[in-house]
Design an enzyme around this catalytic site. Structure first.
Site, PDB file in Angstrom:
ATOM      1  N   PHE A  12       0.822  -1.103  -0.246  1.00 25.24           N
ATOM      2  CA  PHE A  12       0.032  -0.005   0.356  1.00 25.24           C
ATOM      3  C   PHE A  12       1.148   1.134   0.027  1.00 25.24           C
ATOM      4  CE2 PHE A  12      -4.551   1.185   1.094  1.00 25.24           C
ATOM      5  CZ  PHE A  12      -5.159   0.022   0.259  1.00 25.24           C
ATOM      6  N   GLN A  47      -7.380  15.020   3.678  1.00 25.89           N
ATOM      7  CA  GLN A  47      -6.822  14.066   2.340  1.00 25.89           C
ATOM      8  C   GLN A  47      -7.555  13.972   1.425  1.00 25.89           C
ATOM      9  OE1 GLN A  47      -6.223   9.399   3.156  1.00 25.89           O
ATOM     10  NE2 GLN A  47      -4.320  10.306   3.213  1.00 25.89           N
ATOM     11  N   HIS A  63      -7.519  11.624  -1.980  1.00 22.33           N
ATOM     12  CA  HIS A  63      -7.050  10.501  -2.515  1.00 22.33           C
ATOM     13  C   HIS A  63      -7.007  10.625  -4.261  1.00 22.33           C
ATOM     14  CE1 HIS A  63      -7.167   6.159  -3.554  1.00 22.33           C
ATOM     15  NE2 HIS A  63      -7.060   5.777  -2.462  1.00 22.33           N
ATOM     16  N   LEU A  97     -14.605   5.868  -4.974  1.00 19.83           N
ATOM     17  CA  LEU A  97     -13.131   5.396  -4.868  1.00 19.83           C
ATOM     18  C   LEU A  97     -12.694   4.340  -5.746  1.00 19.83           C
ATOM     19  CD1 LEU A  97     -10.634   5.971  -3.185  1.00 19.83           C
ATOM     20  CD2 LEU A  97     -11.503   4.080  -1.638  1.00 19.83           C
ATOM     21  N   GLU A 145      -6.723   2.138  -3.441  1.00 21.99           N
ATOM     22  CA  GLU A 145      -5.228   2.290  -3.573  1.00 21.99           C
ATOM     23  C   GLU A 145      -4.798   0.857  -3.813  1.00 21.99           C
ATOM     24  OE1 GLU A 145      -3.313   5.106  -1.038  1.00 21.99           O
ATOM     25  OE2 GLU A 145      -2.198   3.582  -0.282  1.00 21.99           O
ATOM     26  N   ARG A 164      -0.581   9.429  -0.591  1.00 20.14           N
ATOM     27  CA  ARG A 164      -1.675  10.073  -1.290  1.00 20.14           C
ATOM     28  C   ARG A 164      -1.499  11.515  -1.505  1.00 20.14           C
ATOM     29  NH1 ARG A 164      -6.339   6.497   1.778  1.00 20.14           N
ATOM     30  NH2 ARG A 164      -5.859   4.857   0.861  1.00 20.14           N
ATOM     31  N   HIS A 219     -11.129  12.526   0.684  1.00 20.60           N
ATOM     32  CA  HIS A 219     -11.297  11.146   1.198  1.00 20.60           C
ATOM     33  C   HIS A 219     -11.260  10.954   2.714  1.00 20.60           C
ATOM     34  CE1 HIS A 219     -10.940   6.552   0.953  1.00 20.60           C
ATOM     35  NE2 HIS A 219      -9.939   6.943   1.427  1.00 20.60           N
ATOM     36  N   ARG A 237      -2.271  10.721   6.370  1.00 15.87           N
ATOM     37  CA  ARG A 237      -2.737   9.176   6.786  1.00 15.87           C
ATOM     38  C   ARG A 237      -2.205   8.308   5.784  1.00 15.87           C
ATOM     39  NH1 ARG A 237      -6.771   5.116   5.831  1.00 15.87           N
ATOM     40  NH2 ARG A 237      -7.717   6.592   4.492  1.00 15.87           N
TER      41      ARG A 237
HETATM   42  C1  LIG Z   1     -14.942   4.716   0.038  1.00 15.58           C
HETATM   43  C2  LIG Z   1     -13.851   4.563   1.399  1.00 15.58           C
HETATM   44  C3  LIG Z   1     -12.918   3.546   1.405  1.00 15.58           C
HETATM   45  C4  LIG Z   1     -11.906   3.516   2.329  1.00 15.58           C
HETATM   46  N1  LIG Z   1     -11.235   2.441   2.308  1.00 15.58           N
HETATM   47  C5  LIG Z   1     -10.266   2.499   3.537  1.00 15.58           C
HETATM   48  C6  LIG Z   1      -9.305   1.272   3.555  1.00 15.58           C
HETATM   49  O1  LIG Z   1      -9.380   0.360   2.728  1.00 15.58           O
HETATM   50  N2  LIG Z   1      -8.587   1.165   4.491  1.00 15.58           N
HETATM   51  C7  LIG Z   1      -8.726   1.906   5.592  1.00 15.58           C
HETATM   52  O2  LIG Z   1      -7.939   1.984   6.550  1.00 15.58           O
HETATM   53  N3  LIG Z   1      -9.467   3.136   5.608  1.00 15.58           N
HETATM   54  C8  LIG Z   1     -10.257   3.232   4.486  1.00 15.58           C
HETATM   55  N4  LIG Z   1     -11.154   4.305   4.419  1.00 15.58           N
HETATM   56  C9  LIG Z   1     -11.412   5.118   5.719  1.00 15.58           C
HETATM   57  C10 LIG Z   1     -11.946   4.389   6.750  1.00 15.58           C
HETATM   58  O3  LIG Z   1     -13.108   3.395   5.912  1.00 15.58           O
HETATM   59  C11 LIG Z   1     -12.853   5.251   7.738  1.00 15.58           C
HETATM   60  O4  LIG Z   1     -11.866   6.207   8.118  1.00 15.58           O
HETATM   61  C12 LIG Z   1     -13.255   4.380   8.810  1.00 15.58           C
HETATM   62  O5  LIG Z   1     -14.146   3.447   8.462  1.00 15.58           O
HETATM   63  C13 LIG Z   1     -14.306   5.413   9.684  1.00 15.58           C
HETATM   64  O6  LIG Z   1     -14.900   4.748  10.644  1.00 15.58           O
HETATM   65  P1  LIG Z   1     -15.609   5.140  12.065  1.00 15.58           P
HETATM   66  O7  LIG Z   1     -16.140   4.119  12.742  1.00 15.58           O
HETATM   67  O8  LIG Z   1     -14.884   6.192  12.541  1.00 15.58           O
HETATM   68  O9  LIG Z   1     -16.742   5.888  11.358  1.00 15.58           O
HETATM   69  P2  LIG Z   1     -18.179   5.630  10.208  1.00 15.58           P
HETATM   70  O10 LIG Z   1     -17.854   4.167   9.949  1.00 15.58           O
HETATM   71  O11 LIG Z   1     -18.211   6.514   9.344  1.00 15.58           O
HETATM   72  O12 LIG Z   1     -19.547   5.555  11.211  1.00 15.58           O
HETATM   73  C14 LIG Z   1     -19.983   6.621  11.876  1.00 15.58           C
HETATM   74  C15 LIG Z   1     -20.832   6.130  12.591  1.00 15.58           C
HETATM   75  O13 LIG Z   1     -21.227   7.574  13.576  1.00 15.58           O
HETATM   76  C16 LIG Z   1     -22.619   7.545  13.415  1.00 15.58           C
HETATM   77  N5  LIG Z   1     -23.292   9.216  13.396  1.00 15.58           N
HETATM   78  C17 LIG Z   1     -22.632  10.040  12.840  1.00 15.58           C
HETATM   79  N6  LIG Z   1     -23.205  11.349  13.156  1.00 15.58           N
HETATM   80  C18 LIG Z   1     -24.226  10.821  13.968  1.00 15.58           C
HETATM   81  C19 LIG Z   1     -25.047  11.638  14.844  1.00 15.58           C
HETATM   82  N7  LIG Z   1     -25.372  12.895  14.701  1.00 15.58           N
HETATM   83  N8  LIG Z   1     -26.168  10.800  15.562  1.00 15.58           N
HETATM   84  C20 LIG Z   1     -25.975   9.581  15.629  1.00 15.58           C
HETATM   85  N9  LIG Z   1     -25.105   9.084  15.037  1.00 15.58           N
HETATM   86  C21 LIG Z   1     -24.201   9.561  14.346  1.00 15.58           C
HETATM   87  C22 LIG Z   1     -23.078   7.005  12.027  1.00 15.58           C
HETATM   88  O14 LIG Z   1     -24.638   6.447  12.117  1.00 15.58           O
HETATM   89  C23 LIG Z   1     -22.075   5.934  11.812  1.00 15.58           C
HETATM   90  O15 LIG Z   1     -22.712   4.781  12.502  1.00 15.58           O
HETATM   91  C24 LIG Z   1     -12.110   4.305   3.381  1.00 15.58           C
HETATM   92  C25 LIG Z   1     -13.202   5.472   3.619  1.00 15.58           C
HETATM   93  C26 LIG Z   1     -13.880   5.627   2.336  1.00 15.58           C
HETATM   94  C27 LIG Z   1     -15.004   6.700   2.282  1.00 15.58           C
END
Ligand SMILES: Cc1cc2nc3c(=O)[nH]c(=O)nc-3n(C[C@H](O)[C@H](O)[C@H](O)COP(=O)(O)OP(=O)(O)OC[C@H]3O[C@@H](n4cnc5c(N)ncnc54)[C@H](O)[C@@H]3O)c2cc1C
Length: 570
Positions: free
Chosen positions: A115, A229, A231, A241, A244, A275, A343, A378
């Site tokens: 990666f 960031q 991407h 997306l 990568e 990135r 991203h 990142r």
């Molecule tokens: C398309 C894409 C591909 C990616 N691929 C990778 C990868 O391959 N490898 C990697 O390391 N990272 C990757 N990333 C980044 C990574 O996936 C994210 O940073 C990570 O999954 C975020 O997880 P999280 O639990 O912090 O938040 P999220 O999974 O975004 O969850 C947020 C939660 O908060 C809740 N929430 C938000 N606001 C409120 C509110 N006001 N009231 C109640 N609930 C709320 C939502 O309902 C949700 O359940 C990718 C990101 C994207 C967008």
């Protein structure tokens, strides 16, 4: 009024991991989990490429730490990175034990792929739907704990603060339209990113920075918010997306002359450069007239034809599907059009290594937090591991704090709930006479952010953006809400999300304007060099209250342990 020991806001990878860790740390506590969408719809589900962890004999903690710190442009807190790289393999194996279907090598071991910015193969993956499988794994695991009580489709509008301590939240139950106070001895924010402040983003519609804005309004600091960031490989138009992992598996980036132009920017890493640098290289090539021109702007080619159908179908089947469905091409035979796309948010709620914030009882983990891991940039695949490591750490820390903290009393909470319900009524639902549509304000904000706070920034561009956001905030005061219904009033929730997005956008721009240097993803054309003498520091932004939209900025030294800042050459 529901009451818990620990309340987790967010049903993504960080939130679910935190909830499990909390009950495992102390099986006698009860945990509430609030999510504005059903947990499996969290943005984590769309992660494609993989999760980084040192699992192979040729790899070492030291190299993973160095890669991460160099990738961060020396803005990461090095003690945090060192702790992270040791915990990540434990978490990946824990996921294996909970049933995550990692892709495997022929000998049965968990497979890894290269990666960007990583010196060796350490990105564990489940084909190219890693986030989907990881989220399923923690979601299913969470179901076996009867101490975890879910509030799905409840939208948190405010953090309840009593005597400088966080004692719960106010949440709108979207099914009934009712406001509830949900109290807790400890609250963990795990609300994900804010990509939707930009027009062109890989982020889902729900990534609107709610948790960052909630914490900021409650008095917490937001750290390094200028670090956004981009991407390199999003599909033009949709922003979907292209992982990568496509480059990790050997894909080439070429300009319109057919050149692998990265030889002029990151000659030793080529497509596996970080990135921020690759995104800047692409924009620089576009400006020099070496990009392709399409109906949705300039783009480059990402070419995997030489990998062959077998590798593509085994390692990147979802990318083939995306090509077919969203561009009308077969990536086995056609290059993929790509361009840089917002991203990920490196910045977030200022939190310590166990997720603790400056507000007693309030923790933060995952993309909404800034624990000091990612600094200015990142590395791909560190985020999923971050959600596991720091989700678990915050769950444990919150459980420990809750075990000895005193209970929350109903009296002031009832009054706070009433105040918040009134505020929402007055600020949004009763706005029926205005002349501004939220859709218009949102689109303008996104367009302005793309133009002024993108891959490259300037003082003039950021100052213009400050004024534009000020104007939009003022217009937001004159919105007209047409839907007065109580059940699933998505106009109301979209309005509250826009309110949060305007807030965090202002913090991004103020933090970017104040950092007169280029570091990581923050590239100032007027200050192209990194300036360690002045800016080997974190920006921490605090709210001055609703009267004054300009944040108050403080600076804090970066913690350096074993890796002295060096020029960042790949
Ligand atoms: C398309 C894409 C591909 C990616 N691929 C990778 C990868 O391959 N490898 C990697 O390391 N990272 C990757 N990333 C980044 C990574 O996936 C994210 O940073 C990570 O999954 C975020 O997880 P999280 O639990 O912090 O938040 P999220 O999974 O975004 O969850 C947020 C939660 O908060 C809740 N929430 C938000 N606001 C409120 C509110 N006001 N009231 C109640 N609930 C709320 C939502 O309902 C949700 O359940 C990718 C990101 C994207 C967008």
């Amino acid at each position: 009024m529901e009451s818990y020991d620990v309340l987790v806001i967010g049903g993504g990878l960080a939130g679910l991991r935190a909830a499990i860790a909390a009950v495992e740390a102390n099986p006698r506590i009860n945990v509430g989990l609030v999510s504005k969408v059903y947990p499996m719809r969290s943005h984590t589900v769309s992660a494609e490429g993989g999760a980084a962890a040192v699992l192979r004999p040729e790899d070492s903690y030291e190299t993973h730490a160095f890669d991460t710190i160099k990738g961060s442009d020396y803005l990461a807190d090095q003690d945090v990175v060192e702790a992270f790289v040791r915990e990540a393999p434990i978490e990946v194996i824990q996921m294996e034990h909970w049933g995550c279907p990692w892709s495997r090598d022929p000998d049965g071991k968990i497979s890894a792929r290269p990666f960007g910015g990583m010196t060796t193969w350490r990105t564990c993956f489940a084909a190219d739907k890693t986030g989907f499988h990881m989220l399923h794994t923690v979601f299913q695991t969470s179901l076996k704990y009867e101490q975890i009580h879910r509030h799905d489709e409840a939208f948190v509008t405010k953090l309840l603060i009593e005597d400088s301590r966080c004692v719960g939240v106010v949440a709108l139950d979207q099914r009934t339209g009712r406001f509830d106070a949900i109290t807790a001895k400890a609250v963990i924010l795990a609300t994900g990113g804010l990509g939707r402040v930009y027009a062109f983003t890989t982020n889902g519609n729900i990534c609107t920075g709610d948790g960052m804005a909630l914490a900021y309004r409650a008095g917490a600091g937001l750290r390094d918010m200028e670090m956004v960031q981009f991407h390199p490989t999003g599909l033009p138009f949709t922003g979907i997306l292209i992982t990568e992992a496509v480059r990790g598996e050997g894909g080439y980036l070429t300009n319109k002359n057919g050149d692998r132009f990265l030889k002029d920017y990151v000659p030793n890493k080529m497509e596996l450069g970080p990135r921020d640098i690759i995104s800047r290289a692409m924009v620089t090539e576009f400006e020099a007239g070496r990009g392709f021109e399409g109906p949705h702007g300039k783009y480059m080619h990402l070419d995997v034809r030489h990998l062959g159908e077998d590798v593509i179908d085994r390692k990147l089947p979802f990318m083939r599907e995306l090509g077919r469905e969203f561009v009308g091409i077969d990536i086995v035979h056609d290059p993929i059009p790509v361009r840089p796309v917002q991203h990920y948010m490196m910045g977030g709620v200022d939190a310590g290594i166990s997720g603790k914030t400056e507000i007693l009882g309030l923790y933060a983990a995952g993309e909404c937090a800034n624990v000091g891991l990612n600094g200015g940039n990142r590395l791909g695949s560190n985020s999923l591991s971050e959600c596991l490591v720091f989700g678990a750490a915050s769950g444990r820390a919150a459980a420990e704090y809750a075990s000895s903290a005193k209970s929350v009393t109903a009296n002031p909470v009832d009054a706070m709930l009433w105040d918040e319900a009134r505020r929402v009524e007055a600020a949004y639902l009763e706005k029926t006479g205005g002349d501004e549509k939220i859709g218009t304000i949102r689109e303008e904000m996104q367009r302005d952010m793309d133009a002024g706070a993108g891959v490259f920034r300037t003082k003039e561009g950021l100052e213009k953006l400050t004024d534009q956001l000020g104007g939009l905030r003022e217009r937001f005061g004159r919105i007209k809400i047409e839907d007065s219904s109580r059940t699933f009033n998505t106009e109301l929730t979209a309005t509250m999300e826009l309110d949060f997005m305007l807030e965090v956008s202002q913090v991004i721009v103020a933090s970017a304007l104040a950092r007169d240097e280029s570091r990581g993803a923050h590239a100032r054309r007027d200050f192209p060099e990194r300036n360690d003498d002045k800016y080997l520091k974190h920006t921490v932004a605090f709210s001055r209250g609703i009267e004054d939209p300009r944040p108050r900025l403080e600076y804090r030294d970066v913690r350096i342990t074993n890796f002295k800042p060096q020029p960042r050459i790949y």
